[in-house]
Design a protein around this motif. Structure first.
Motif, PDB file in Angstrom:
ATOM      1  N   LYS A 119       0.827  -1.202   0.000  1.00 19.65           N
ATOM      2  CA  LYS A 119       0.000   0.000   0.000  1.00 19.65           C
ATOM      3  C   LYS A 119       0.867   1.261   0.000  1.00 19.65           C
ATOM      4  CE  LYS A 119      -3.927   2.108   2.406  1.00 19.65           C
ATOM      5  NZ  LYS A 119      -4.865   1.983   3.557  1.00 19.65           N
ATOM      6  N   THR A 120       1.962   1.215   0.759  1.00 18.07           N
ATOM      7  CA  THR A 120       2.880   2.358   0.801  1.00 18.07           C
ATOM      8  C   THR A 120       3.583   2.548  -0.537  1.00 18.07           C
ATOM      9  OG1 THR A 120       3.246   1.998   3.165  1.00 18.07           O
ATOM     10  CG2 THR A 120       4.870   3.347   1.993  1.00 18.07           C
ATOM     11  N   ASN A 164       2.478   1.674  -3.452  1.00 17.86           N
ATOM     12  CA  ASN A 164       1.507   2.192  -4.422  1.00 17.86           C
ATOM     13  C   ASN A 164       1.250   3.679  -4.231  1.00 17.86           C
ATOM     14  OD1 ASN A 164       0.794   0.026  -6.130  1.00 17.86           O
ATOM     15  ND2 ASN A 164      -0.392  -0.916  -4.499  1.00 17.86           N
ATOM     16  N   LYS A 165       1.380   4.149  -3.005  1.00 17.94           N
ATOM     17  CA  LYS A 165       1.146   5.561  -2.735  1.00 17.94           C
ATOM     18  C   LYS A 165       2.284   6.416  -3.302  1.00 17.94           C
ATOM     19  CE  LYS A 165       0.022   8.803   0.995  1.00 17.94           C
ATOM     20  NZ  LYS A 165      -0.221   8.962   2.456  1.00 17.94           N
ATOM     21  N   VAL A 166       3.524   5.937  -3.127  1.00 20.17           N
ATOM     22  CA  VAL A 166       4.680   6.689  -3.633  1.00 20.17           C
ATOM     23  C   VAL A 166       4.825   6.522  -5.141  1.00 20.17           C
ATOM     24  CG1 VAL A 166       7.173   7.003  -3.444  1.00 20.17           C
ATOM     25  CG2 VAL A 166       5.832   6.439  -1.408  1.00 20.17           C
ATOM     26  N   PRO A 224       2.390   5.537  -7.856  1.00 24.13           N
ATOM     27  CA  PRO A 224       1.060   5.192  -8.360  1.00 24.13           C
ATOM     28  C   PRO A 224       1.118   4.726  -9.812  1.00 24.13           C
ATOM     29  CG  PRO A 224       1.344   7.552  -8.354  1.00 24.13           C
ATOM     30  CD  PRO A 224       2.565   6.984  -7.698  1.00 24.13           C
ATOM     31  N   ASN A 247       4.324  13.669  -8.021  1.00 23.56           N
ATOM     32  CA  ASN A 247       3.257  12.993  -7.291  1.00 23.56           C
ATOM     33  C   ASN A 247       3.317  13.307  -5.798  1.00 23.56           C
ATOM     34  OD1 ASN A 247       1.119  10.847  -6.982  1.00 23.56           O
ATOM     35  ND2 ASN A 247       2.759   9.909  -5.786  1.00 23.56           N
ATOM     36  N   ASN A 284      -3.375  17.928  -3.887  1.00 21.64           N
ATOM     37  CA  ASN A 284      -4.552  17.235  -4.420  1.00 21.64           C
ATOM     38  C   ASN A 284      -5.704  18.235  -4.549  1.00 21.64           C
ATOM     39  OD1 ASN A 284      -3.604  14.501  -4.652  1.00 21.64           O
ATOM     40  ND2 ASN A 284      -3.546  14.464  -2.416  1.00 21.64           N
ATOM     41  N   LYS A 292     -11.034   9.810  -6.498  1.00 25.23           N
ATOM     42  CA  LYS A 292      -9.876  10.501  -5.961  1.00 25.23           C
ATOM     43  C   LYS A 292      -8.669  10.195  -6.813  1.00 25.23           C
ATOM     44  CE  LYS A 292     -11.551  10.208  -1.182  1.00 25.23           C
ATOM     45  NZ  LYS A 292     -11.244   9.725   0.187  1.00 25.23           N
ATOM     46  N   ASP A 329      -5.343   8.655  -8.079  1.00 21.72           N
ATOM     47  CA  ASP A 329      -4.761   7.330  -7.892  1.00 21.72           C
ATOM     48  C   ASP A 329      -3.256   7.448  -7.975  1.00 21.72           C
ATOM     49  OD1 ASP A 329      -4.838   4.184  -9.710  1.00 21.72           O
ATOM     50  OD2 ASP A 329      -4.287   4.685  -7.672  1.00 21.72           O
TER      51      ASP A 329
END
Length: 550
Positions: free
Chosen positions: A192-193, A195-197, A199, A523, A528, A548, A550
């Protein structure tokens, strides 16, 4: 123990154990009327990860998975040997064989899924995942050798012909052994982390740029050879003046040889049986080699001179670490750790296992760690770095078999292909035009994979801006690769500063690396900001949806 022995006895001695009730005729029936009438709408029975698969089917599908990987296995070492380091045929054949062996080892580890004792961590996905050489190393290798030939640290003949530079490959191998640890460390970061950094807007653009960049290299070979495009002296004709029938780059006959491969792949996809479709690339290469051999463009002397049996370390390279490679390779391995995640997801989905939750996250963690360890093993074995791939998912879909037994069998076939030296010699000696026809198709699939990932992105104003900037800078490197040559031109005696400057040049002039840096930074720093346009993103049916970034 008795139960296991009873099962093994039944499995290896009974008709059901060997053949089962699978319709083998389905695998070899062409998609041609009226032969295909029987299997219109037919769905093959599904075998899960640990299901009992008949021995014959395991062998057939194991070979099939190995065959569908051949194109992606041979292309990186062939591009490295011929387009970057100018290796002779013997060294090229060895690199191909080494790639097969290390790929087989890494694939077996990926399929097995080894539990790290007393921890929640694993090595491997435990899926019918395949691991193969990454194409991301190619832009780095091309730019690095160009730099070394330019500064005189790779040898050049008096007439300007670039000579083999094994020390440069040794520097890449040694630098890989030092930098791959960043990917190994990232395998313990929650998906999850990551994917956040990183995307999908970043990973998709990376795949797209790598594919587009490599198509250019494939087309160079399709025209005769990347060495002879505007070449002089020994490379005035393609693939060189000593070839059986040398011709100028882009000659219609050379273009025609590449088209025999490309057209064969298209025809197999349209009319071939399930077994043929998943081996379309190797069938295309076979047709191209047959045509080129019959028309006199292929010399068999290199195959005849190749050893019958070979293994790792038959040919070795002087290992070293070049500071100019550290930053580009670190960024590459960071990208590898993230870019393999969509492939693992696709394989898990088609294998009918959970694609979310703790178990799936552990498969992603194990896959990233296996890729890192596979790259380390491969570099020790003089081969290119490894990454998980989803190219075999078509085989799983067509045959309905996601069993790990087929994966282990495929790994065994890959090792055998590498051990038999004549097999690698076939690929190492084929005409560049034949190889180029295959490469253009194969590299295009990488670009398409990038488009597929980008199709999952919500096209908010913010994401469109990130894509515009990252792809814009990346495409600059592709269309004008020398644009940065005059920016950093330090020529002093400070070795550390010179290495740092060369590393910056490699980063800026390698399309997917500079795009990754730009994409990740944007990113992380761009706010946002919400807009009414973002609230009106349309779904696939054309209906507005809320979403939101991605």
């Amino acid at each position: 123990m008795k139960t296991n022995w009873t099962y093994l006895k039944w499995y290896f001695t009974s008709r059901e154990g060997w053949l089962g009730d699978y319709d083998y005729l389905y695998l070899v029936t062409p998609n041609v009327w009226p032969l295909n009438r029987k299997y219109k709408g037919y769905k093959a029975p599904f075998y899960g990860l640990n299901d009992d698969v008949p021995i014959l089917l395991t062998i057939i599908l194991g070979l099939q998975h190995a065959l569908c990987m051949i194109g992606s296995i041979v292309s990186p070492p062939l591009a490295i040997a011929g387009g970057a380091f100018y290796f002779d045929s013997a060294t090229t054949q060895y690199l191909v064989s080494a790639a097969f062996i290390t790929t087989g080892i890494a694939t077996a580890l990926q399929v097995t899924r080894v539990h790290l004792m007393k921890t929640p961590f694993f090595i491997g996905t435990g899926l019918l995942s395949v691991v193969g050489p990454t194409f991301d190393i190619l832009p780095i290798a091309f730019n690095y050798t160009s730099m070394r030939y330019a500064n005189g640290t790779c040898p050049t003949a008096e007439d300007g012909t670039q000579l083999p530079c094994p020390d440069a490959w040794g520097a890449i191998l040694g630098s890989i052994l030092c930098t791959v640890w960043v990917q190994i460390a990232m395998s313990f970061v929650p998906p999850k982390t990551l994917n956040k950094v990183f995307p999908k807007v970043v990973t998709g653009s990376l795949l797209l740029l790598v594919g587009v960049y490599l198509v250019s290299n494939g087309m160079e070979n399709w025209g005769g050879s990347s060495n002879c495009h505007d070449g002089e002296g020994f490379y005035a004709l393609c693939p060189d003046t000593a070839a059986p029938r040398p011709l100028p780059w882009g000659h219609p006959k050379l273009i025609g040889l590449g088209f025999t491969v490309f057209v064969s792949i298209v025809l197999v996809e349209q009319f071939g049986a399930p077994l043929m479709k998943s081996a379309s690339v190797i069938i295309g290469l076979f047709v191209g080699c047959l045509v080129s051999g019959l028309t006199g463009y292929w010399s068999m002397s290199n195959i005849q001179a190749a050893p019958a049996v070979t293994f790792l370390w038959v040919n070795t390279f002087h290992l070293s670490v070049d500071g100019a490679l550290i930053l580009p390779l670190l960024i590459m391995f960071v990208c590898e750790a993230v870019s393999c995640m969509p492939d693992i997801l696709a394989t898990a989905e088609i294998s009918n296992v959970d694609i979310e939750g703790t178990e799936f996250n552990s498969r992603v963690q194990g896959g990233i760690l296996c890729d890192g360890i596979g790259s380390f093993i491969s570099a020790l074995g003089t081969g290119p770095p490894m990454v998980s791939q989803a190219g075999n998912n078509g085989v799983i879909s067509l045959t309905g078999c996601a069993s790990r037994r087929a994966g282990w069998c495929a790994a065994a076939f890959l090792v055998l292909m590498g051990v038999f030296g004549k097999f690698g010699a076939v690929f190492g000696s084929m005409p560049p035009s034949v190889l180029g026809g295959m490469q253009v198709f194969l590299y295009s699939t990488i670009a398409v994979a990038g488009l597929r990932v980008l199709s999952l992105v919500r096209y908010t104003r913010r994401n469109r801006f990130i894509l515009t900037v990252a792809l814009g800078i990346g495409f600059v490197d592709i269309v004008q690769p020398t644009w940065f040559d005059q920016m950093l031109t330090y020529s002093g005696n400070n070795v550390a500063l010179s290495g740092f400057e060369q590393g910056i040049n490699l980063i800026v002039e390698t399309p997917f690396i500079i795009a990754a840096v730009v994409g990740v930074v944007l990113n992380l720093v761009l706010p946002n900001d919400a807009s009414q346009m973002d609230d009106m993103i349309l779904d696939q049916a054309g209906h507005p949806i809320m979403g939101k970034d991605d």
